[in-house]
Design an enzyme around this catalytic site. Structure first.
Site, mmCIF file in Angstrom:
data_model
loop_
_atom_site.group_PDB
_atom_site.id
_atom_site.type_symbol
_atom_site.label_atom_id
_atom_site.label_comp_id
_atom_site.label_asym_id
_atom_site.label_seq_id
_atom_site.Cartn_x
_atom_site.Cartn_y
_atom_site.Cartn_z
ATOM 1 N N ILE A 12 0.834 -1.202 0.000
ATOM 2 C CA ILE A 12 0.000 0.000 0.000
ATOM 3 C C ILE A 12 0.872 1.257 0.000
ATOM 4 C CG2 ILE A 12 -1.810 1.259 1.246
ATOM 5 C CD1 ILE A 12 -2.686 -1.430 -0.077
ATOM 6 N N HIS A 49 -7.541 -10.800 -6.790
ATOM 7 C CA HIS A 49 -8.902 -11.330 -6.722
ATOM 8 C C HIS A 49 -9.831 -10.676 -7.742
ATOM 9 C CE1 HIS A 49 -8.283 -13.718 -3.093
ATOM 10 N NE2 HIS A 49 -7.530 -12.730 -2.644
ATOM 11 N N VAL A 172 9.075 4.887 12.954
ATOM 12 C CA VAL A 172 8.485 6.136 13.448
ATOM 13 C C VAL A 172 8.167 5.934 14.923
ATOM 14 C CG1 VAL A 172 6.529 7.719 13.271
ATOM 15 C CG2 VAL A 172 7.559 6.755 11.193
ATOM 16 N N LYS A 249 -11.479 -16.834 3.178
ATOM 17 C CA LYS A 249 -11.753 -17.520 1.927
ATOM 18 C C LYS A 249 -11.310 -18.973 1.946
ATOM 19 C CE LYS A 249 -11.304 -13.188 -0.611
ATOM 20 N NZ LYS A 249 -10.470 -12.367 0.285
ATOM 21 N N ILE A 335 -6.164 -2.942 5.923
ATOM 22 C CA ILE A 335 -6.093 -3.394 4.528
ATOM 23 C C ILE A 335 -5.757 -4.887 4.507
ATOM 24 C CG2 ILE A 335 -5.161 -2.922 2.241
ATOM 25 C CD1 ILE A 335 -6.552 -0.484 3.429
ATOM 26 N N GLU A 336 -6.732 -5.680 4.872
ATOM 27 C CA GLU A 336 -6.574 -7.134 4.714
ATOM 28 C C GLU A 336 -7.056 -7.496 3.309
ATOM 29 O OE1 GLU A 336 -9.233 -9.371 7.240
ATOM 30 O OE2 GLU A 336 -10.660 -7.751 7.300
ATOM 31 N N SER A 337 -7.181 -8.771 3.010
ATOM 32 C CA SER A 337 -7.611 -9.173 1.685
ATOM 33 C C SER A 337 -8.936 -8.485 1.349
ATOM 34 C CB SER A 337 -7.809 -10.685 1.646
ATOM 35 O OG SER A 337 -8.234 -11.076 0.370
ATOM 36 N N CYS A 442 23.877 -21.782 -3.268
ATOM 37 C CA CYS A 442 24.173 -20.430 -3.737
ATOM 38 C C CYS A 442 24.324 -19.395 -2.648
ATOM 39 C CB CYS A 442 23.143 -19.970 -4.766
ATOM 40 S SG CYS A 442 21.502 -19.674 -4.073
#
Lengths: 490, 422
Positions: A12, A49, A172, A249, A335-337, A442
């Site tokens: 976001i 989605h 912050v 979901k 701000i979740e799914s 690696c």
């Protein structure tokens, strides 16, 4: 003195910073972690989605559908792996069939295009490995899969290309309101900004509470996942969901943009915002539940497990608004799914809020829309590979055998804007260590390259966090003092 | 650099070196060996402990010393090699695509190929150990590379999961470098490492070995802080009230090796799910004409010496193939792993290719004491071999006289551990 400070460099914050970089605004993106995309953005289902899940009329519903439509152009401009695979919500029992019809209706109300209900035969043409119990499914062709952290990295890089400053390892600690703006206390530094946008994800409530009365609470909800080897990556062609329940979901089975198979998540409310533990019970649950939708899911092909935290908030919808009583301080919280999907639309929504606040938004004529393209050696033709190595011999040196990643790609990932500084940072950008050997071969070579390119001792190369050191000392020598990590900070 | 070679050997560890040398000694002039690392020798170069060469040279050498003997011979024989060169594709028509910084992308047609890519280590992900994902978790081989090749220590307080040989060797190595090795934890009721390593690497240093135990949880947000260990029941499931915690900053995993056969799969070579390596015949030829395989890419060996011996046979066979002297009869005797046997190599035998004896290599699936191993030709018992002790960690060899197979029209050989009371 900045026009705008964005707190949090997840998907976001990076989306908003990039959107702001189109304008003549002095913007700073502040992140407490050592890299962008280092929390929820790096640990989620990686799904774009279609938009039938959210209740009509919510911000989630509106911004999901708007966001989904933005991904083709966005990912092309920023050279980010994205594929519209389509999704299926599968009804595994008779009583689940009404649910898919309900979702279909809801999707139509939300403006999701081209969905349809499929019967058992049509369903199996798309997904031959679907479980025998599957009776019907809701098909949504606009659903897609993406590399979420690659998108955030690309957005951050493009934002920096266009003049945004990024401060990493910068937490912050406090914010105070001053005349015409805010002062942010960060690493013993004072940052003054006229406007603040709070995209602090799991910590958005704590940031809000620094300037406004508490008006929401973030409650972490953990989800655990497994990634499986590429040899089983084609077990499904679409994102296969089960019917949703109260907790979300449900467990999905999905291909990834890199050709692996992803299963998960479970859903568990937890108390701590930094509890990323996977559990025996959780991993068992996702595997057993995934078996309900897909048959022949082999247990022995797991290459890694991870857990991510959803930044859930009790309001049930995204919070995108000026904080009460704090002029010029915008919360972008809860701000979740479908937050990843909505991200481009959330950024536009925030721009609109700023415009309404009379922020002077003058478009830059010289905005660079496209990110310099990324070399993905293993996707090139032989002729292209040959040409590339002739131009720069470092593309002839394969460092990661499993994913065929060259030294050239790793060096580039370090020197780009918002470049990698850590072993995980390189891994997320160009994938060495993401394959079946998980960096066994690696990682010493990648660490050597990071040390060389940044001009630091190899023992100062960290996995991720400044305290996640990998080596302790040279053999037969005194300990290296790991406390001074100044060489690692950007 | 030519566009065509008689034989291309992929990998320059003990298998690749011996195969290339043997091919050249068998009269093949045009041999190329391709190595992805910076030097020849493969993993031997990081195995600075001794114990190599006891069978093959009848003297005790370190890994680099063992490698050096073959490297010197390779150079004396003027065998062409490429370092830091990665083979990125292989077709069943034996076209090899490889890449390096100097030559760029190269496509080479070979008349025969010897696969010698070795193996990789199983990871934490493969075990799906729950917990956090801090730094400080290494496979034993990666830690070995850090200590022995790069000269850096991976940590101070160490727990090792798995009692495979690399883990045991690293327990000693890290102790000698001043780290404290707190425990070696083994899921099975027996160690999968060599007995000599249990004695010399653990017992001599007083390092505790927890058999029938596993790690149930990993703790530490940034760097590893500790691990939970629990005893396991007969089904190898953790028993809850046996759980205890060890504070440590480092966890090494020595939980098995997996043959690296991504290239083999690209060339449509059939893989045995038990060995995770190509299905091969007595000449080490895979199911694809002219592609041979040897060493840990075929099945994980106990000792480098045995890898060398197998690779010599593969190199010689590839040479015969190029000279069109290798009998091409594809059908033959199938070799079967019966009761108690996890796998047998080779999988097929063409008797026309056998000289005096056929040697079978196998691993059992569990620990057996005082048991008979039975070899059957079709349904007829050929031999019953008394064994004091059979363990999955040690390969068993059985030799069968070629004459016995040639005299009768045998269609299958089965090896099994005799059932109780039989």
């Amino acid at each position: 003195m900045y026009d705008i400070a964005v707190i949090g460099a997840g998907i976001i914050g990076c989306s908003i910073a990039r959107a702001l970089s189109k304008y003549r605004l002095k913007t700073v993106l502040i992140e407490k972690e050592p890299d962008v995309a280092n929390c929820t953005t790096k640990a989620n289902s990686a799904i774009i989605h279609a938009g039938f899940d959210a209740k009509p009329g919510t911000l989630k519903a509106k911004l999901n559908v708007l966001g989904n439509a933005a991904f083709d152009e966005l990912c092309q401009d920023l050279d980010v792996p994205f594929k519209r695979t389509g999704s299926l919500v599968v009804a595994l029992k008779d009583d689940e069939i009404p649910t898919i019809y309900k979702l279909h209706e809801q999707g139509k109300n939300n403006g999701v295009p081209a969905m349809k209900i499929m019967g058992p035969d049509e369903l199996r043409q798309i997904e031959p490995n679907i479980n025998d119990d599957a009776q019907a499914a809701l098909y949504a062709p606009t659903c897609g899969i993406i590399g979420p952290w690659e998108l955030a990295v690309a957005l951050a890089e493009n934002a920096v290309d266009n003049g945004v400053e990024i401060l990493l390892n910068s937490e912050v600690e406090n914010i105070i309101k001053v005349e015409n703006g805010y002062v942010l206390f960060v690493n013993e530094r004072n940052i003054y900004a006229k406007y603040v946008i709070n995209c602090a994800g799991l910590h958005a409530d704590e940031i809000n509470n620094m300037v406004a009365a508490p008006n929401f609470q973030i409650m972490p909800r953990r989800g655990e996942y497994n990634i499986m080897d590429k040899s089983v990556g084609k077990l499904v062609n679409t994102v296969v969901f089960q019917c949703p329940s109260k907790l979300g979901k449900g467990v999905l089975v999905s291909p990834t943009v890199h050709g692996n198979l992803l299963i998960g998540p479970n859903s568990e409310d937890i108390n701590e915002k930094d509890d990323f533990e996977t559990t025996k019970e959780g991993l068992k649950y996702i595997y057993e539940t995934a078996l309900r939708s897909v048959k022949r899911l082999p247990a022995g092909f797991v290459i890694t497990a991870f857990a991510g935290l959803r930044a859930r908030c009790e309001r049930g919808d995204f919070i995108i608004e000026e904080a009460p009583g704090a002029a010029g301080f915008i919360n972008v919280a809860g701000i979740e799914s479908p937050g990843l999907t909505a991200a481009p639309a959330i950024a536009d929504y925030v721009l609109d809020i700023l415009k309404k606040m009379q922020v002077e938004m003058v478009e830059k004529p010289d905005f660079i829309k496209k990110r310099r393209s990324v070399v993905r050696f293993n996707e090139l033709t032989n002729a292209e590979k040959q040409r590339l190595i002739e131009q720069d011999s470092r593309y002839g040196k394969i460092i990661c055998r499993c994913e065929t990643v060259t030294e050239g790609e790793i060096v580039d990932s370090i020197h780009r804007n918002a470049g990698a500084r850590t072993l995980d940072g390189v891994k997320r950008r160009v994938r060495p260590g993401s394959g079946r050997c998980q960096g066994g071969f690696c990682s010493p070579r990648v660490m050597e390259i990071i040390a060389r390119e940044l001009g630091i001792d190899i023992a100062r190369v960290v996995k991720d966090h400044p305290e996640s050191y990998i080596l302790t000392a040279q053999t037969k020598e005194l300990d290296i003092d790991n406390s001074d990590d100044s060489g690692l900070l950007t | 650099m030519q566009a065509e070679y008689d034989i291309v050997v992929i990998g320059a560890g003990p298998a690749g070196l011996a195969a290339a040398i043997e091919a050249k000694k068998n009269g093949i002039e045009s041999v190329l060996i391709v190595e992805r690392d910076r030097e020849l020798g493969g993993i031997l170069q990081q195995c600075i402990h001794n114990g190599f060469g006891l069978h093959y040279f009848k003297e005790e050498l370190t890994g680099p010393e063992y490698a050096e003997r073959f490297i010197n011979e390779l150079i004396e024989l003027r065998i062409e090699y490429k370092l830091e060169t990665m083979v990125i594709d292989l077709t069943k028509d034996r076209v090899v695509t490889m890449v390096n910084s100097r030559d760029g992308l190269m496509t080479v047609q070979a008349r025969a190929i010897v696969l010698a890519m070795g193996c990789r280590e199983r990871t934490r992900g493969a075990l799906n150990i729950p917990g956090t994902r801090p730094s400080g978790i290494f496979t034993a081989g990666t830690a070995q590379r850090f200590v022995n090749m790069e000269g850096y220590m991976p940590g101070k307080r160490v727990v090792i999961l798995g009692s495979g040989d690399i883990g045991l060797i690293m327990a000693r190595r890290l102790t000698l470098e001043g780290a404290k090795v707190l425990a070696v934890v083994e899921l099975l009721p027996f160690s999968s490492g060599l007995t000599r390593n249990i004695v010399q690497c653990l017992e001599d240093f007083g390092i505790p070995l927890y058999l029938s135990h596993t790690i149930t949880r990993i703790e530490g947000k940034k760097r590893l802080e500790g691990v939970y260990i629990a005893g396991v029941d007969v089904n190898r499931q953790p028993v809850e009230d046996t759980e205890f915690y060890i504070e440590c900053d480092t966890l090494l995993l020595s939980v098995g090796l997996i043959p690296e056969n991504e290239l083999s799969k690209a060339a449509d070579i059939k893989i045995d799910p038990a060995t995770k390596g190509p299905i091969v015949n007595e000449s080490l030829e895979t199911g694809v004409d002219g592609i041979f395989a040897c060493g840990n890419v075929v099945h994980v060996h106990d000792l480098a010496d045995y890898v060398t011996l197998e690779a010599q046979r593969a190199g010689a066979s590839a040479a015969q193939y190029v000279k069109e002297l290798l009998p091409r009869k594809r059908t033959g005797i199938s070799v079967r792993a019966g009761q108690g046997i996890r796998y047998v190599v080779p999988h097929f035998v063409n008797v026309d290719n056998l000289k005096d004896t056929l040697e079978l290599f196998m691993r059992v699936d569990d620990v057996y004491k005082e048991k008979n191993v039975i070899v059957k030709l079709d349904d007829e018992v050929l031999a019953t071999i008394k064994k004091k002790r059979l363990v999955p960690g040690e390969i068993e060899h059985i030799k069968i006289k070629a004459k016995m197979l040639k005299d009768k029209a045998v269609s299958s050989i089965t090896v099994e551990v005799q059932k109780e009371g039989a």
